[in-house]
Design an enzyme around this catalytic site. Structure first.
Site, mmCIF file in Angstrom:
data_model
loop_
_atom_site.group_PDB
_atom_site.id
_atom_site.type_symbol
_atom_site.label_atom_id
_atom_site.label_comp_id
_atom_site.label_asym_id
_atom_site.label_seq_id
_atom_site.Cartn_x
_atom_site.Cartn_y
_atom_site.Cartn_z
ATOM 1 N N GLY A 166 -45.616 -26.624 -16.827
ATOM 2 C CA GLY A 166 -45.711 -26.194 -15.685
ATOM 3 C C GLY A 166 -44.645 -25.043 -14.596
ATOM 4 O O GLY A 166 -45.633 -26.214 -13.131
ATOM 5 N N ASN B 166 -45.600 -22.232 -13.962
ATOM 6 C CA ASN B 166 -45.967 -21.574 -13.013
ATOM 7 C C ASN B 166 -46.596 -22.725 -11.927
ATOM 8 O O ASN B 166 -47.161 -22.163 -10.835
ATOM 9 C CB ASN B 166 -47.469 -20.870 -13.336
ATOM 10 C CG ASN B 166 -47.059 -19.609 -14.873
ATOM 11 O OD1 ASN B 166 -46.796 -18.657 -13.570
ATOM 12 N ND2 ASN B 166 -47.090 -19.179 -15.746
ATOM 13 N N MET C 176 -54.334 -27.288 -22.919
ATOM 14 C CA MET C 176 -55.435 -27.189 -23.937
ATOM 15 C C MET C 176 -56.543 -26.138 -23.182
ATOM 16 O O MET C 176 -56.803 -26.468 -22.357
ATOM 17 C CB MET C 176 -56.080 -28.925 -23.333
ATOM 18 C CG MET C 176 -54.812 -30.059 -24.047
ATOM 19 S SD MET C 176 -56.229 -31.724 -24.090
ATOM 20 C CE MET C 176 -57.120 -31.270 -24.762
ATOM 21 N N ARG C 177 -55.727 -25.137 -23.319
ATOM 22 C CA ARG C 177 -56.591 -23.749 -22.631
ATOM 23 C C ARG C 177 -58.241 -23.966 -23.169
ATOM 24 O O ARG C 177 -58.993 -23.446 -23.283
ATOM 25 C CB ARG C 177 -55.807 -22.453 -23.061
ATOM 26 C CG ARG C 177 -55.863 -22.379 -25.234
ATOM 27 C CD ARG C 177 -54.654 -21.249 -25.123
ATOM 28 N NE ARG C 177 -54.431 -21.140 -26.241
ATOM 29 C CZ ARG C 177 -54.956 -20.947 -27.740
ATOM 30 N NH1 ARG C 177 -56.235 -19.042 -25.978
ATOM 31 N NH2 ARG C 177 -55.301 -19.999 -28.554
ATOM 32 N N LEU D 228 -61.355 -25.254 -23.514
ATOM 33 C CA LEU D 228 -62.089 -26.377 -22.866
ATOM 34 C C LEU D 228 -63.312 -26.545 -23.479
ATOM 35 O O LEU D 228 -63.918 -25.412 -23.519
ATOM 36 C CB LEU D 228 -61.959 -26.658 -21.232
ATOM 37 C CG LEU D 228 -60.273 -26.726 -20.789
ATOM 38 C CD1 LEU D 228 -59.982 -27.003 -19.482
ATOM 39 C CD2 LEU D 228 -59.844 -28.872 -20.875
ATOM 40 N N ASN E 12 -57.011 -19.708 -15.980
ATOM 41 C CA ASN E 12 -55.598 -20.251 -17.367
ATOM 42 C C ASN E 12 -55.209 -18.551 -17.105
ATOM 43 O O ASN E 12 -55.911 -17.680 -17.109
ATOM 44 C CB ASN E 12 -56.847 -20.296 -18.532
ATOM 45 C CG ASN E 12 -55.198 -20.817 -18.996
ATOM 46 O OD1 ASN E 12 -54.198 -20.896 -19.667
ATOM 47 N ND2 ASN E 12 -55.357 -20.104 -20.773
ATOM 48 N N HIS F 42 -52.909 -16.304 -19.254
ATOM 49 C CA HIS F 42 -52.510 -15.807 -21.132
ATOM 50 C C HIS F 42 -51.371 -14.426 -20.856
ATOM 51 O O HIS F 42 -51.545 -14.065 -19.994
ATOM 52 C CB HIS F 42 -53.752 -15.640 -21.540
ATOM 53 C CG HIS F 42 -53.903 -15.362 -22.939
ATOM 54 N ND1 HIS F 42 -53.501 -16.326 -24.039
ATOM 55 C CD2 HIS F 42 -53.185 -13.715 -23.904
ATOM 56 C CE1 HIS F 42 -52.980 -15.553 -25.098
ATOM 57 N NE2 HIS F 42 -53.370 -14.827 -25.528
ATOM 58 N N ASP G 3 -64.540 -16.229 -31.217
ATOM 59 C CA ASP G 3 -64.817 -15.383 -30.534
ATOM 60 C C ASP G 3 -64.991 -15.545 -28.749
ATOM 61 O O ASP G 3 -64.769 -14.605 -27.931
ATOM 62 C CB ASP G 3 -65.985 -14.040 -30.643
ATOM 63 C CG ASP G 3 -67.398 -15.344 -30.275
ATOM 64 O OD1 ASP G 3 -66.967 -15.975 -29.723
ATOM 65 O OD2 ASP G 3 -68.283 -14.676 -30.996
#
Length: 537
Positions: free
Chosen positions: A11, A13, A86-87, A89, A102, A104, A148
């Site tokens: 964690g 960030n 768990m990006r 969701l 989030n 990336h 996608d």
């Protein structure tokens, strides 16, 4: 604003955001799906409440998300920030939660997925970065991933990060984290905390109030290419390089051609001083010359010919001009070149040279001869100074006064010749370090008092330089320019003692009346500009 953080590992960030509290944001809770996640200890050390909701082997994604909601139900928060959690969701979580962000590790839509760094290296990308985006549903009704829709939510902000030759995944991942994510994520949180963000899910777009670009945008991005390694910086123990912005059209020493290629290359100080000298002579339409030492003018003048302008500039302070930088705003002719090599100079900058001038200048083996363009129109509207932890950016000082801009405040009116001289001194003083005083006569400097912490000291130094170091010049009958107001009458009194007959200054002191009274007592004409000309760097 309160934030719920969700992380599966360290964690980093989230902890960076917690430490910086952008926009006053605070963490209400940090939740993880791993009871051994290091983020738990880090959050506890910051007195942030924590929750653990591990996913059972036979538990569906939606069932687990429902339990996450139940664990968060006792906390008050306005934003959810994911950090390696768990990006993917589903709407089970997202429909019940506030906006969920989030981060990336790529500039989406390039390199989505779990191995953005490896994909970027395999592709040969030269720039990567990170993207803060709003998380949207990427799970269909049966619990399957909709490919996608992975990392496809509206982009809030991005941060570019360079890829260097020899980078491996670990090196690139660290650079993206520390140079990209640690900048972008707090920025996004701050915008939400300040209630500046509008998310349009239908258009898949985020707009930020106040993020409208312009000369001073809310974000400043710059990219320059290293043009040369320098022998050293300001001092021999400091490494240095010069970087070039190849889009600049204005005359620039960075883009200058060095005509005598066999001479040693420019140093850090040479570049800095040459830039200051070039910017000074850009001020004038008539033939102009300036001699700069440590970014301050040792002398400046305009005249009917370039050779006369140089002679007048040099005569202001030939002692200080030793080892200085010469800048000319016309093609250098042989007559001017012959004067330049008569004493030691480091660099000469001009928009072209006659063949005879080059032959003369090349007699000095290590006099660097720079050929710049004659485009003096300002294309670089901003100037900046790098600070530890940031940078200052401001509009370039492009003020250019006319006689109509001057307010006469004394009983004595300045003559037309004095007004011309004061305007010349004002254009020159813009390039003298503050506190600054310039004595001038006609369109040439007579004495310069630069970089003093006391304005009256600057007056005394300009007087001393004019009497002691100037050749064929005297402060008697000169005009004086001051880059800021006189707080007390002592500066005017010292100027009158030196023989100054007219003064140009901004005005605006609470003691203006007393200063004007002192000027009247000494029969000195004074005009006020209503604007100052500080230069601190």
């Amino acid at each position: 604003m309160n934030v719920a953080g969700m992380a599966s590992n360290r964690g980093r960030n989230l902890m960076n955001i917690a430490d910086r509290a952008p926009g006053g944001a605070e963490f209400a809770v940090v939740l993880t799906n791993d009871a051994d996640a290091p983020v738990l200890e880090k959050a506890a050390a910051r007195d942030i409440p924590t929750e653990v909701v591990e996913r059972a082997e036979d538990e569906s994604r939606r069932e687990h998300e429902q339990r996450v909601h139940e664990a968060l139900a006792g906390y008050d928060f306005d934003l959810v920030c994911l950090d390696g959690y768990m990006r993917l969701l589903s709407d089970t979580f997202l429909d019940e939660a506030p906006t969920t962000l989030n981060i990336h590790p790529s500039l989406l839509p390039a390199f989505p997925g779990m191995d953005a760094w490896g994909d970027a290296l395999e592709y040969g990308a030269k720039v990567v970065g990170c993207t803060v985006h709003v998380v949207t549903n990427a799970i269909d009704e049966d619990g399957a991933v909709i490919e996608d829709r992975i990392d496809a939510g509206p982009v809030v902000t991005q941060e570019p990060v360079p890829v260097y030759d020899g980078d491996d995944e670990d090196e690139l991942a660290d650079r993206v984290l520390y140079e990209g994510e640690f900048r972008a994520y707090p920025r996004a949180v701050e915008w939400f905390a300040e209630d500046r963000v509008t998310v349009d899910f239908e258009a898949n777009r985020v707009s930020v109030e106040g993020d409208t670009g312009g000369d001073l945008p809310s974000r400043l991005l710059s990219s320059e290419d290293r043009a040369a390694d320098l022998r050293y910086g300001e001092n021999p123990h400091q490494d240095a390089a010069v970087y070039a912005d190849n889009t600049v059209e204005e005359a620039s020493v960075v883009h200058a051609d060095q005509r005598n290629e066999g001479a040693k290359a420019l140093s850090y100080n040479n570049y800095n001083d040459a830039d200051g000298a070039l910017n000074l002579i850009k001020e004038f339409d008539r033939p102009a010359a300036a001699v700069i030492k440590h970014t301050n003018p040792a002398g400046c003048a305009t005249a009917d010919t370039l050779a006369d302008a140089y002679a007048d500039a040099l005569a202001t302070d030939p002692k200080s001009a030793f080892g200085g930088i010469v800048a000319l705003n016309r093609e250098c002719d042989e007559a001017t070149a012959a004067q330049i090599i008569d004493s030691f100079k480091e660099v000469v900058v001009a928009p072209g040279y006659t063949d005879a001038a080059l032959d003369t200048l090349f007699e000095k083996e290590n006099l660097r001869v720079l050929d710049v363009s004659d485009n003096y129109d300002v294309t670089e509207e901003l100037t900046e100074k790098k600070l530890v932890g940031g940078r200052l950016v401001q509009e370039r000082d492009q003020q250019s006064l006319t006689p109509e801009d001057l307010e006469v405040v004394t009983e004595r009116e300045p003559t037309d010749e004095q007004i011309e001289s004061m305007l010349f001194a004002w254009q020159t003083i813009k390039h003298v370090k503050s506190n600054a005083i310039v004595f001038a006569k006609g369109t040439e400097t007579v004495g310069v008092g630069a970089g003093q912490v006391s304005r009256v000291d600057a007056v005394e130094i300009a007087d001393m330089k004019a009497r002691k170091d100037a050749e064929g010049k005297s402060p008697e009958g000169s005009v004086m320019a001051s880059d800021a107001f006189f707080p007390f009458p002592d500066g005017i009194e010292k100027a009158a003692e030196a023989g100054i007959e007219a003064v140009i200054q901004p005005g605006g002191s609470k003691n203006d009346d007393i200063v004007i009274e002192a000027a009247d007592e000494h029969d000195v004409a004074m005009v006020m500009t209503g604007q100052r000309a500080f230069r601190h760097d």
